[in-house]
Design a protein around this motif. Sequence first.
Motif, PDB file in Angstrom:
ATOM      1  N   PHE A 162       0.824  -1.212   0.000  1.00  0.00           N
ATOM      2  CA  PHE A 162       0.000   0.000   0.000  1.00  0.00           C
ATOM      3  C   PHE A 162       0.853   1.255   0.000  1.00  0.00           C
ATOM      4  O   PHE A 162       0.429   2.287  -0.511  1.00  0.00           O
ATOM      5  N   VAL A 202       0.806  20.177   1.854  1.00  0.00           N
ATOM      6  CA  VAL A 202      -0.002  18.945   1.816  1.00  0.00           C
ATOM      7  C   VAL A 202       0.869  17.761   1.413  1.00  0.00           C
ATOM      8  O   VAL A 202       0.794  16.675   2.016  1.00  0.00           O
ATOM      9  N   ILE A 231       2.957  16.551   4.298  1.00  0.00           N
ATOM     10  CA  ILE A 231       2.227  15.685   5.236  1.00  0.00           C
ATOM     11  C   ILE A 231       2.147  14.262   4.677  1.00  0.00           C
ATOM     12  O   ILE A 231       2.351  13.272   5.401  1.00  0.00           O
ATOM     13  N   GLU A 254      -5.930   2.255   5.992  1.00  0.00           N
ATOM     14  CA  GLU A 254      -6.687   3.511   6.080  1.00  0.00           C
ATOM     15  C   GLU A 254      -5.741   4.693   6.215  1.00  0.00           C
ATOM     16  O   GLU A 254      -5.919   5.728   5.567  1.00  0.00           O
ATOM     17  N   ALA A 277      -4.065   5.203   2.956  1.00  0.00           N
ATOM     18  CA  ALA A 277      -4.999   5.776   1.997  1.00  0.00           C
ATOM     19  C   ALA A 277      -5.156   7.268   2.227  1.00  0.00           C
ATOM     20  O   ALA A 277      -5.308   8.037   1.263  1.00  0.00           O
ATOM     21  N   ALA A 278      -5.086   7.697   3.502  1.00  0.00           N
ATOM     22  CA  ALA A 278      -5.129   9.136   3.762  1.00  0.00           C
ATOM     23  C   ALA A 278      -3.911   9.811   3.140  1.00  0.00           C
ATOM     24  O   ALA A 278      -4.017  10.887   2.551  1.00  0.00           O
ATOM     25  N   PHE A 308      -2.256   8.732   0.525  1.00  0.00           N
ATOM     26  CA  PHE A 308      -2.538   8.715  -0.921  1.00  0.00           C
ATOM     27  C   PHE A 308      -3.406   9.899  -1.312  1.00  0.00           C
ATOM     28  O   PHE A 308      -3.156  10.601  -2.302  1.00  0.00           O
ATOM     29  N   SER A 309      -4.418  10.140  -0.475  1.00  0.00           N
ATOM     30  CA  SER A 309      -5.352  11.224  -0.734  1.00  0.00           C
ATOM     31  C   SER A 309      -4.654  12.577  -0.673  1.00  0.00           C
ATOM     32  O   SER A 309      -4.874  13.449  -1.533  1.00  0.00           O
ATOM     33  N   PHE A 310      -3.740  12.733   0.321  1.00  0.00           N
ATOM     34  CA  PHE A 310      -2.958  13.970   0.402  1.00  0.00           C
ATOM     35  C   PHE A 310      -2.112  14.156  -0.855  1.00  0.00           C
ATOM     36  O   PHE A 310      -2.006  15.264  -1.389  1.00  0.00           O
ATOM     37  N   ILE A 362      -2.563  12.927  -3.917  1.00  0.00           N
ATOM     38  CA  ILE A 362      -3.381  13.278  -5.083  1.00  0.00           C
ATOM     39  C   ILE A 362      -3.823  14.740  -5.002  1.00  0.00           C
ATOM     40  O   ILE A 362      -3.786  15.485  -5.992  1.00  0.00           O
ATOM     41  N   ALA A 363      -4.204  15.174  -3.777  1.00  0.00           N
ATOM     42  CA  ALA A 363      -4.634  16.560  -3.609  1.00  0.00           C
ATOM     43  C   ALA A 363      -3.502  17.506  -3.959  1.00  0.00           C
ATOM     44  O   ALA A 363      -3.701  18.508  -4.655  1.00  0.00           O
ATOM     45  N   SER A 411      -2.988  17.620  -7.750  1.00  0.00           N
ATOM     46  CA  SER A 411      -3.978  18.378  -8.509  1.00  0.00           C
ATOM     47  C   SER A 411      -3.896  19.864  -8.186  1.00  0.00           C
ATOM     48  O   SER A 411      -4.142  20.689  -9.066  1.00  0.00           O
TER      49      SER A 411
END
Lengths: 203, 306
Positions: free
Chosen positions: B133, B173, B176, B287, B290-291, B293-295, B297-298, B301
Amino acid sequence: MLEILSAVILISAIIMSSLRRVNLLIRGFSVQSLAISLVCFTLGFKTGEVHYYIIGALTLLVKTLIIPIVASKSVRELKINREMKLIIDGYWSSILTALSIATTYVFLDNFNNDFVKAGFVLMVLGGIILIGRKKAISQMIGFLVMENGLVLFEISMIKMTLIIEILIILEVLMLSVIMGVMVFYINKAFDTVNTDYLSNIKE
Amino acid sequence: MIINIIQSMILIIAAPLFSGILKRIKAILRGYEGAPVLQPYFDIKKLLSKERVISKSSSFITTVGPIIILSAAILSAFLTPVFFTAGNELIGNMFILIFILSIIKFFNTLIGLDCACTFGGMGSSREMFIYMFAEPVVFLILAFVYFETKSFNIYKIAKLNAVRTDISSAHIVAAIAFLIWLIAENARMPVDNPETHLELTMVHEAMILDISGRDLAYIELASAIKLAIFLTIFINIFLPFGMAVSLSAAALIKAVILYLIKMLVFLLIIAIVEISIAKFRLFRVPELIAASFSFAIAAISMMYFS
């Protein structure tokens, strides 16, 4: 300064979308509102307009102090203060968050303002929190995150009149108080705040 | 050129000191005295004087594994800037660095599987589960760094970011995201407890359970170097202000002092995180990642569509 604040807003929203403990959700919401009110004060200091200060002060008073106090008071009554079975679990909620943030930024490519995009992201993430949880109180937090996004959106984009802004804040305050009372009574009647049990009322 | 070799040597020699400082900070925050900060050196010296004991059922992997791990750690130390960068080095591609660092993880896993001890196999399977992951996240962060600086060379990235004065929110971001990945990769607290030897919870320790003597010293040294390298990469990509870009004495002294301060601050942050939250259940580690990962991607973008 504004960059750090918008990073704080986004980070708190992303973390909140995968949390399952209600206390931490409330704390994240109050941190986010504090950052938004600081954004308002900074913009007011830069432009010298008074209505930024008023919005900032209202946000600071209502969303950083009153709503978290009301919400944590009703959390204290609960027996189980975390989400047990989420509709969207933490892992998929984070993936969904990532995809929706990317989509939002693609669609809003033409706006050259960080806070418009951050406001839209907050609205979408509030929606994810709203549909993914079962407890009434975390659904309320999701709605409030959406409202935070609206505030961020309008201080940077449209010039809403002050009356409407004050009405929105007042409405949110009323909503949270009503929700606090309702959560208390749902909890008293059903021994849980899981909204699935509300369909038992039909009989 | 010569300064690069000197700074990497300093990093290798100082790596056990950093893990000693981390242990001491944790002990002080918990309210007891703690071992002296030089204790890892004494441990390594003690272990180096012991002979190696190898299980009869193990193959050549256990014989050569610890040496390969140590040499991969030392090699990666020579590919990172520490407090000086000129920005025109030929070495230092981030992908090579990341893959050399994953050699360490790969051989750790093989050693865990090699002598057919059940704990080792369990630890290897858990380690690979987390790694599966965590690996995509670092490539997303590298993509972000490329969009920001148009370079994959860490010396060049450090130089460009050292002279940058405005800091974008995407940068924070992504920092982090990198911090969460760093914690997951180094088997620190929310993912794995580095102090425990309880069979239900250990991940990293389970794989090296049947290594002893000199081999254990190599692996301990390698994991200390690895932590120091990851923190150095983090500091040099995301917070390189005050780094020396020219070879003057004043700039070098300022850079060394700032590097030590940043390192101590991050060790303090890791220590506070470690003593304040409990280890996650293994199936909740995705989880956390995944957070991250989300950071990432944010951050991408925000950087790309701005």
